[in-house]
Design an enzyme around this catalytic site. Sequence first.
Site, PDB file in Angstrom:
ATOM      1  N   ASP A   1       0.683  -1.276   0.008  1.00 30.99           N
ATOM      2  CA  ASP A   1       0.014  -0.131   0.049  1.00 30.99           C
ATOM      3  C   ASP A   1       0.666   1.424  -0.193  1.00 30.99           C
ATOM      4  O   ASP A   1       0.731   2.076  -0.871  1.00 30.99           O
ATOM      5  CB  ASP A   1      -0.885  -0.007   1.407  1.00 30.99           C
ATOM      6  CG  ASP A   1      -1.950   1.007   1.274  1.00 30.99           C
ATOM      7  OD1 ASP A   1      -2.208   1.798   0.258  1.00 30.99           O
ATOM      8  OD2 ASP A   1      -2.514   1.354   2.503  1.00 30.99           O
TER       9      ASP A   1
ATOM     10  N   ARG B   1      -6.712  12.229 -11.985  1.00 28.83           N
ATOM     11  CA  ARG B   1      -6.144  12.273 -10.639  1.00 28.83           C
ATOM     12  C   ARG B   1      -5.813  10.984  -9.881  1.00 28.83           C
ATOM     13  O   ARG B   1      -5.608  10.827  -8.827  1.00 28.83           O
ATOM     14  CB  ARG B   1      -7.158  13.038  -9.759  1.00 28.83           C
ATOM     15  CG  ARG B   1      -7.445  14.389 -10.187  1.00 28.83           C
ATOM     16  CD  ARG B   1      -8.424  15.109  -9.213  1.00 28.83           C
ATOM     17  NE  ARG B   1      -8.009  15.477  -7.918  1.00 28.83           N
ATOM     18  CZ  ARG B   1      -7.291  16.228  -7.693  1.00 28.83           C
ATOM     19  NH1 ARG B   1      -6.988  17.296  -8.333  1.00 28.83           N
ATOM     20  NH2 ARG B   1      -6.887  16.377  -6.341  1.00 28.83           N
ATOM     21  N   LYS B   2      -6.120   9.876 -11.148  1.00 32.87           N
ATOM     22  CA  LYS B   2      -5.618   8.562 -10.808  1.00 32.87           C
ATOM     23  C   LYS B   2      -4.513   7.769 -11.245  1.00 32.87           C
ATOM     24  O   LYS B   2      -4.061   8.139 -12.320  1.00 32.87           O
ATOM     25  CB  LYS B   2      -6.959   7.676 -11.196  1.00 32.87           C
ATOM     26  CG  LYS B   2      -7.163   6.196 -10.735  1.00 32.87           C
ATOM     27  CD  LYS B   2      -8.349   5.584 -11.388  1.00 32.87           C
ATOM     28  CE  LYS B   2      -7.996   5.014 -12.776  1.00 32.87           C
ATOM     29  NZ  LYS B   2      -9.027   3.945 -13.304  1.00 32.87           N
TER      30      LYS B   2
END
Lengths: 158, 158
Positions: B66, B124-125
């Site tokens: 992550d 924005r990804k």
Amino acid sequence: MDNKAFQDHYPEDYSQCYGCGRLNPNGLQIKSYWDGDETVAAFTPRPYHMAMPGFVYGGLIASLIDCHSTGSAAAAAYRADGRQMDTEPALRFVTASLKVDYLRPTPLGVRLELRGRIKEIKGRKVVVETTLSADGRVCARGEVVAVQLPEKMRTAGV
Amino acid sequence: MDNKAFQDHYPEDYSQCYGCGRLNPNGLQIKSYWDGDETVAAFTPRPYHMAMPGFVYGGLIASLIDCHSTGSAAAAAYRADGRQMDTEPALRFVTASLKVDYLRPTPLGVRLELRGRIKEIKGRKVVVETTLSADGRVCARGEVVAVQLPEKMRTAGV
């Protein structure tokens, strides 16, 4: 009603897990229980479990969903067999895959509720859907594919 | 060559993260770097980060994937803009979804290598694929969909 958590039934060699082992003093010691056909656990993150000030770290959320779901998988497998969790042979599940959707920021400083639902039991595989909620709102939704650890791997320490 | 890790460029209010914040003394303090078009990080789990004796806890693996992936997403967004990571406005990404496939048990006691690949940058990804290896063997494979945090949320403490 079984007052012991799923994880409190695990044999000693399965009880060292950082997420849910009762014998890991540095770990999170998650405790999961049946609530009808669903499974529940509660956990209050420590102040340092933050992503940024005021919000819970996503890796902790993934960890909570992971351990609650594998514990739920074990409990469901015993239930499907019509057995109590303290009977032999021990059924212990490990994670084959974990998927977490983070739906909204999870506030830090409150008790989180995990709620699992058994989606599928097929052979040695159990699929569990687990939500994580804060203040009654679902903040994250996870799905875990758990597979039963072969007994011979257990005794080999794997 | 930038000798500072991605995470060492984060502004102070983004540097409290349990997984990668340089200002979180209780955290993992993951450090990620470019290696050509891939990103790399190394982490040696503590002895108590175990699933069962000899093997790394899956929640820690999810946490490493992550934070390495969101850090990689930020670095890729700066690179796509032709900007250095210490320039304003700060770009910081949070996790929208995390998927981890556990391919084999991860041995405890060795240095783990994380290697990220930018799969997609769109608006924005950013989508990042990250593998986690021990002794040169891939033990887990993750995919993170990271989204850029709006500047106004940052200043609101979210």
